[in-house]
Motif scaffolding. Structure first.
Motif, PDB file in Angstrom:
ATOM      1  N   LEU A 149       0.857  -1.183   0.000  1.00 20.77           N
ATOM      2  CA  LEU A 149       0.000   0.000   0.000  1.00 20.77           C
ATOM      3  C   LEU A 149       0.893   1.232   0.000  1.00 20.77           C
ATOM      4  N   GLY A 150       0.673   2.138  -0.945  1.00 24.33           N
ATOM      5  CA  GLY A 150       1.417   3.385  -1.002  1.00 24.33           C
ATOM      6  C   GLY A 150       0.527   4.559  -0.643  1.00 24.33           C
ATOM      7  N   LEU A 151       0.916   5.319   0.374  1.00 24.22           N
ATOM      8  CA  LEU A 151       0.136   6.445   0.853  1.00 24.22           C
ATOM      9  C   LEU A 151       0.728   7.748   0.334  1.00 24.22           C
ATOM     10  N   VAL A 152      -0.050   8.498  -0.405  1.00 25.10           N
ATOM     11  CA  VAL A 152       0.389   9.810  -0.886  1.00 25.10           C
ATOM     12  C   VAL A 152      -0.032  10.832   0.153  1.00 25.10           C
ATOM     13  N   GLY A 153       0.928  11.265   0.973  1.00 27.72           N
ATOM     14  CA  GLY A 153       0.648  12.079   2.150  1.00 27.72           C
ATOM     15  C   GLY A 153       0.667  11.182   3.374  1.00 27.72           C
ATOM     16  N   PHE A 154       1.202  11.712   4.487  1.00 27.66           N
ATOM     17  CA  PHE A 154       1.264  10.893   5.699  1.00 27.66           C
ATOM     18  C   PHE A 154       0.867  11.714   6.921  1.00 27.66           C
ATOM     19  N   GLY A 155      -0.249  12.405   6.789  1.00 30.83           N
ATOM     20  CA  GLY A 155      -0.830  13.114   7.918  1.00 30.83           C
ATOM     21  C   GLY A 155      -1.608  12.167   8.818  1.00 30.83           C
ATOM     22  N   GLU A 196       9.036   6.337  -6.692  1.00 31.93           N
ATOM     23  CA  GLU A 196       9.200   4.976  -6.182  1.00 31.93           C
ATOM     24  C   GLU A 196       7.885   4.418  -5.675  1.00 31.93           C
ATOM     25  N   LEU A 197       7.107   5.252  -5.020  1.00 30.80           N
ATOM     26  CA  LEU A 197       5.807   4.792  -4.522  1.00 30.80           C
ATOM     27  C   LEU A 197       4.935   4.336  -5.688  1.00 30.80           C
ATOM     28  N   CYS A 198       4.864   5.157  -6.738  1.00 34.03           N
ATOM     29  CA  CYS A 198       3.989   4.828  -7.865  1.00 34.03           C
ATOM     30  C   CYS A 198       4.452   3.567  -8.594  1.00 34.03           C
ATOM     31  N   SER A 199       5.751   3.362  -8.680  1.00 40.66           N
ATOM     32  CA  SER A 199       6.258   2.198  -9.410  1.00 40.66           C
ATOM     33  C   SER A 199       6.224   0.929  -8.580  1.00 40.66           C
ATOM     34  N   THR A 200       6.088   1.056  -7.256  1.00 40.02           N
ATOM     35  CA  THR A 200       6.183  -0.098  -6.361  1.00 40.02           C
ATOM     36  C   THR A 200       4.832  -0.551  -5.824  1.00 40.02           C
ATOM     37  N   MET A 226       3.072   3.270 -12.829  1.00 42.09           N
ATOM     38  CA  MET A 226       2.351   2.243 -12.078  1.00 42.09           C
ATOM     39  C   MET A 226       2.289   0.918 -12.827  1.00 42.09           C
ATOM     40  N   LYS A 227       2.119  -0.143 -12.053  1.00 44.60           N
ATOM     41  CA  LYS A 227       1.965  -1.476 -12.625  1.00 44.60           C
ATOM     42  C   LYS A 227       0.544  -1.652 -13.165  1.00 44.60           C
ATOM     43  N   GLN A 228       0.373  -2.586 -14.080  1.00 43.13           N
ATOM     44  CA  GLN A 228      -0.935  -2.776 -14.694  1.00 43.13           C
ATOM     45  C   GLN A 228      -1.987  -3.284 -13.707  1.00 43.13           C
ATOM     46  N   ASP A 229      -1.545  -3.916 -12.615  1.00 46.81           N
ATOM     47  CA  ASP A 229      -2.522  -4.408 -11.636  1.00 46.81           C
ATOM     48  C   ASP A 229      -2.677  -3.464 -10.440  1.00 46.81           C
ATOM     49  N   THR A 230      -2.151  -2.241 -10.545  1.00 45.22           N
ATOM     50  CA  THR A 230      -2.289  -1.255  -9.469  1.00 45.22           C
ATOM     51  C   THR A 230      -3.686  -0.650  -9.476  1.00 45.22           C
ATOM     52  N   ILE A 231      -4.213  -0.379  -8.286  1.00 45.90           N
ATOM     53  CA  ILE A 231      -5.447   0.399  -8.177  1.00 45.90           C
ATOM     54  C   ILE A 231      -5.134   1.685  -7.423  1.00 45.90           C
ATOM     55  N   ALA A 248      -7.664   8.220 -19.019  1.00 45.22           N
ATOM     56  CA  ALA A 248      -6.833   7.649 -20.082  1.00 45.22           C
ATOM     57  C   ALA A 248      -6.099   6.405 -19.594  1.00 45.22           C
ATOM     58  N   ALA A 249      -5.560   6.462 -18.376  1.00 51.11           N
ATOM     59  CA  ALA A 249      -4.842   5.303 -17.830  1.00 51.11           C
ATOM     60  C   ALA A 249      -5.766   4.101 -17.679  1.00 51.11           C
ATOM     61  N   LEU A 250      -7.002   4.337 -17.268  1.00 50.66           N
ATOM     62  CA  LEU A 250      -7.966   3.250 -17.130  1.00 50.66           C
ATOM     63  C   LEU A 250      -8.372   2.701 -18.493  1.00 50.66           C
ATOM     64  N   GLN A 251      -8.634   3.587 -19.429  1.00 46.22           N
ATOM     65  CA  GLN A 251      -9.063   3.158 -20.759  1.00 46.22           C
ATOM     66  C   GLN A 251      -7.962   2.398 -21.488  1.00 46.22           C
ATOM     67  N   GLN A 252      -6.710   2.778 -21.240  1.00 44.85           N
ATOM     68  CA  GLN A 252      -5.580   2.153 -21.921  1.00 44.85           C
ATOM     69  C   GLN A 252      -5.023   0.950 -21.159  1.00 44.85           C
ATOM     70  N   GLY A 253      -5.620   0.628 -20.024  1.00 45.98           N
ATOM     71  CA  GLY A 253      -5.182  -0.525 -19.249  1.00 45.98           C
ATOM     72  C   GLY A 253      -3.849  -0.334 -18.556  1.00 45.98           C
ATOM     73  N   LYS A 254      -3.454   0.918 -18.330  1.00 44.79           N
ATOM     74  CA  LYS A 254      -2.185   1.160 -17.635  1.00 44.79           C
ATOM     75  C   LYS A 254      -2.274   0.786 -16.163  1.00 44.79           C
ATOM     76  N   ILE A 255      -3.473   0.932 -15.572  1.00 42.05           N
ATOM     77  CA  ILE A 255      -3.720   0.511 -14.201  1.00 42.05           C
ATOM     78  C   ILE A 255      -4.993  -0.323 -14.177  1.00 42.05           C
ATOM     79  N   ALA A 256      -5.190  -1.038 -13.074  1.00 38.16           N
ATOM     80  CA  ALA A 256      -6.313  -1.983 -13.014  1.00 38.16           C
ATOM     81  C   ALA A 256      -7.638  -1.318 -12.688  1.00 38.16           C
TER      82      ALA A 256
END
Length: 342
Positions: A149-155, A196-200, A226-231, A248-256
């Motif tokens: 799990l990658g958290l964007v922001g850590f408040g 790194e967060l987005c790629s991992t 991002m990986k293709q199975d990332t949400i 666009a990322a959803l339509q092109q299958g870049k993420i799940a």
């Protein structure tokens, strides 16, 4: 006796009973309800106000310039993107929010979206109700334990979410340039760069506040990483994600897929492409809500007015700290007053 005019610019509740309860001990406060939508309507209602409580109505530089004697503006909720902070600060107006009223609610909602998407709950429900009794409509489902799990922001909210997912066996990363790495490690979370967060991460959960620096911070570049199975999950503010890039990322299958409580334009337009995607879960900006959270938010927003007008103190939840250079008030002694509201 000094009389104070407090205007509520707008609200979406059935009444103002919690605000009235906070103000009821003070005969000097007159609560004036309004339902403003435009700058001109706010100016007409608030020009002679001593204090303002705000939800969505614009408190722009134009509005602030027209305020004749306003000392404090409080906002329902955490974000203050409806208010021009620089203009308010320059005019010596304290801005206060309610940053701690719904931490569990939003963390719980983010977790619910994660579980619902990864276990395909809403998709399975939809197909089952259409008399399609077949587990294969949910394929693929992956085991949650061991994923990242990658958290964007850590408040406070993502910290609460990180704690809630520990029993699920998720590894947690976070991107937050303002949070000390050693403090994150103490919480079992590793700070990394946004790239790194987005790629991992297998799941990216967005918790950044909306400001100039964060608007569109998750865009085409980040989706390409991002990986293709990332949400991606968003319970913060819609514009933090570049929505065209997301579509666009959803339509092109870049993420799940995506699970979103917020979108760029609310309410979402009827023909929005996200509405027709089976791999997208949408909820109507409800993550903040519980009966208890609503009462706490509204009561604390009103108490911020009391801090300034009645006690001549900086509000407990002062946002624009640099206003101290423009207006001299007493240090807040509001602990007991707020404790009674929770």
């Amino acid at each position: 006796m000094q009389k104070w005019k407090v205007v509520v610019t707008d609200w979406e509740y059935e009444d103002l009973r919690f605000e009235e309860a906070v103000f009821s001990p003070y005969e000097s406060i007159e609560l004036v309800p309004a339902q403003c939508r435009t700058e001109d309507e706010v100016i007409a209602a608030c020009a002679d106000a001593d204090a303002i409580i705000n939800q969505y109505a614009p408190i722009s530089a134009k509005v602030i310039e027209a305020l004749e004697k306003c000392r404090v503006i409080t906002r329902y909720g955490v974000g203050v993107n409806t208010i021009d902070l620089d203009a308010a600060t320059a005019k010596g107006i304290c801005i206060a929010n309610v940053p701690d009223y719904c931490m569990d609610e939003v963390a719980d909602h983010a977790l619910a979206l994660i579980l619902s998407w990864t276990r395909k709950i809403t998709l399975a429900d939809r197909y089952t109700k259409e008399h399609k009794w077949d587990f294969k409509v949910t394929q693929p489902i992956y085991r949650l334990r061991g994923r990242t799990l990658g958290l964007v922001g850590f408040g406070k909210i993502p910290q609460a979410l990180a704690e809630k997912v520990k029993p699920l066996g998720l590894k947690v990363l976070a991107y937050d340039p303002y949070f000390p790495a050693d403090k994150a490690e103490e919480k079992g979370v590793t700070l990394v760069s946004l790239d790194e967060l987005c790629s991992t991460a297998d799941i990216v959960s967005v918790h950044a506040p909306l400001m100039a620096a964060t608007k569109g911070m998750i865009g085409s570049r980040q989706f390409d990483l991002m990986k293709q199975d990332t949400i991606i999950v968003n319970t913060s503010r819609g514009p933090v994600i570049d929505e065209a890039a997301l579509v666009a990322a959803l339509q092109q299958g870049k993420i799940a897929g995506a699970a979103l409580d917020v979108v760029e334009e609310e309410p979402i337009v009827r023909d929005h492409p996200l509405l027709s995607m089976d791999n997208v879960i949408l909820t109507p900006h409800v993550a903040w809500y519980s009966e208890e959270a609503a009462e706490e938010m509204r009561s604390k927003a009103a108490m911020g007015v009391v801090d300034v007008l009645i006690h001549n103190e900086y509000p407990k939840y002062l946002v624009n700290q640099s206003v101290r250079d423009h207006v001299a008030l007493k240090p807040t002694q509001a602990g007991e007053r707020y404790a009674a509201l929770v």
